[in-house]
Write an enzyme that holds these catalytic residues in place. Sequence first.
Site, PDB file in Angstrom:
ATOM      1  N   LYS A 153      48.054   3.778  78.024  1.00  0.00           N
ATOM      2  CA  LYS A 153      47.345   4.293  76.843  1.00  0.00           C
ATOM      3  C   LYS A 153      48.250   5.229  76.029  1.00  0.00           C
ATOM      4  O   LYS A 153      48.233   5.197  74.809  1.00  0.00           O
ATOM      5  CB  LYS A 153      46.076   5.047  77.256  1.00  0.00           C
TER       6      LYS A 153
ATOM      7  N   ARG B 208      35.367  10.179  78.998  1.00  0.00           N
ATOM      8  CA  ARG B 208      35.628   9.737  80.363  1.00  0.00           C
ATOM      9  C   ARG B 208      34.349   9.665  81.181  1.00  0.00           C
ATOM     10  O   ARG B 208      34.393   9.309  82.354  1.00  0.00           O
ATOM     11  CB  ARG B 208      36.572  10.721  81.042  1.00  0.00           C
TER      12      ARG B 208
ATOM     13  N   ARG C 249      56.259   7.451  86.525  1.00  0.00           N
ATOM     14  CA  ARG C 249      56.253   7.947  85.150  1.00  0.00           C
ATOM     15  C   ARG C 249      57.005   9.279  85.041  1.00  0.00           C
ATOM     16  O   ARG C 249      56.879  10.128  85.920  1.00  0.00           O
ATOM     17  CB  ARG C 249      54.779   8.141  84.770  1.00  0.00           C
TER      18      ARG C 249
ATOM     19  N   ARG D 250      54.752  14.602  86.049  1.00  0.00           N
ATOM     20  CA  ARG D 250      53.512  15.377  86.013  1.00  0.00           C
ATOM     21  C   ARG D 250      53.076  15.701  87.428  1.00  0.00           C
ATOM     22  O   ARG D 250      53.171  14.850  88.303  1.00  0.00           O
ATOM     23  CB  ARG D 250      52.410  14.557  85.320  1.00  0.00           C
TER      24      ARG D 250
ATOM     25  N   ARG E 158      42.570  10.108  91.226  1.00  0.00           N
ATOM     26  CA  ARG E 158      42.293   9.855  89.804  1.00  0.00           C
ATOM     27  C   ARG E 158      41.758   8.443  89.599  1.00  0.00           C
ATOM     28  O   ARG E 158      40.890   8.216  88.751  1.00  0.00           O
ATOM     29  CB  ARG E 158      43.555  10.099  88.974  1.00  0.00           C
TER      30      ARG E 158
HETATM   31  P1  AMP Z   1      45.226  12.465  81.399  1.00  0.00           P
HETATM   32  O1  AMP Z   1      46.491  13.012  80.807  1.00  0.00           O
HETATM   33  O2  AMP Z   1      44.357  11.802  80.377  1.00  0.00           O
HETATM   34  O3  AMP Z   1      45.483  11.599  82.605  1.00  0.00           O
HETATM   35  O4  AMP Z   1      44.380  13.723  81.923  1.00  0.00           O
HETATM   36  C1  AMP Z   1      44.902  14.603  82.893  1.00  0.00           C
HETATM   37  C2  AMP Z   1      43.763  15.384  83.533  1.00  0.00           C
HETATM   38  O5  AMP Z   1      43.101  16.181  82.550  1.00  0.00           O
HETATM   39  C3  AMP Z   1      42.667  14.527  84.160  1.00  0.00           C
HETATM   40  O6  AMP Z   1      42.977  14.094  85.478  1.00  0.00           O
HETATM   41  C4  AMP Z   1      41.487  15.501  84.132  1.00  0.00           C
HETATM   42  O7  AMP Z   1      41.612  16.485  85.145  1.00  0.00           O
HETATM   43  C5  AMP Z   1      41.691  16.208  82.794  1.00  0.00           C
HETATM   44  N1  AMP Z   1      41.006  15.490  81.686  1.00  0.00           N
HETATM   45  C6  AMP Z   1      41.589  14.872  80.620  1.00  0.00           C
HETATM   46  N2  AMP Z   1      40.663  14.335  79.805  1.00  0.00           N
HETATM   47  C7  AMP Z   1      39.464  14.602  80.372  1.00  0.00           C
HETATM   48  C8  AMP Z   1      38.109  14.285  80.026  1.00  0.00           C
HETATM   49  N3  AMP Z   1      37.808  13.577  78.924  1.00  0.00           N
HETATM   50  N4  AMP Z   1      37.124  14.730  80.855  1.00  0.00           N
HETATM   51  C9  AMP Z   1      37.394  15.445  81.952  1.00  0.00           C
HETATM   52  N5  AMP Z   1      38.644  15.761  82.355  1.00  0.00           N
HETATM   53  C10 AMP Z   1      39.681  15.350  81.566  1.00  0.00           C
END
Ligand code: AMP
Length: 220
Positions: A16, A90, A129, A161, A172
């Site tokens: 994404k 989400r 990554r 990360r 996740r």
């Molecule tokens: P991402 O970079 O999108 O993988 O997000 C990293 C982390 O941020 C996730 O594993 C969640 O802990 C938190 N996070 C990001 N977006 C959301 C969301 N829409 N709702 C809840 N937690 C989020």
Amino acid sequence: MNELNLILLGPPGAGKGTQGARLRDDLGLPYLATGDLLREHRARETPLGVQAAGYMAAGRLVPDELVIALLLGEISERGKRGFLLDGFPRTPGQADALGAALLSESRELSAAVLVDVPDDALLERTTGRRQCPDGHLYHVVFDRPARAGVCDVDGKVLVQRDDDHAEIVRERLRVYHDCTAPLVDYYRARGLLLRVDGLRPADAVYASLREALAVPELAL
Ligand code: AMP
């Protein structure tokens, strides 16, 4: 509708971020990624960042009310004339809140694009990554920088990360299937779902994404 309000859906590691960056550049849409926004808050140690840090480190979702307030605030600041969301919504609760907020301004979503990748490919993609502090993305096998560990664009050191380690990625993925995957049916039922096969080279995925988005009523 002449504004484009897009959502990118898909599991962690589906691509994404890579596809979103290209769409942002090509379509000139504000790119709002809740993960990036939360990481910025965490780095600045804002009250939201401090609250979110534990959930993020464990691979769990930050509570809806915090993320909804963050994202709707960003939309009203930067997304008034269209947006591209990555990592939000989400949960069905987040999707409902987004829909209601748009409706209250007589706006609506244009499409929810699912970048579809089966689970067995995601672990390798995610744990390999690497990214620079400015968000340029690489992969140790599939998308290597010219010089190992260094960003091609700005020469900064690439890091992994902290939630891209295998056991956190597994959590996740579990959270994705429990909480986020139901959004595929949610948007399909509303006639908004577009699916692209994400298990191909990034250029091919992007070509089908552009093709999927070029349906007449979106008038790209
Ligand atoms: P991402 O970079 O999108 O993988 O997000 C990293 C982390 O941020 C996730 O594993 C969640 O802990 C938190 N996070 C990001 N977006 C959301 C969301 N829409 N709702 C809840 N937690 C989020």
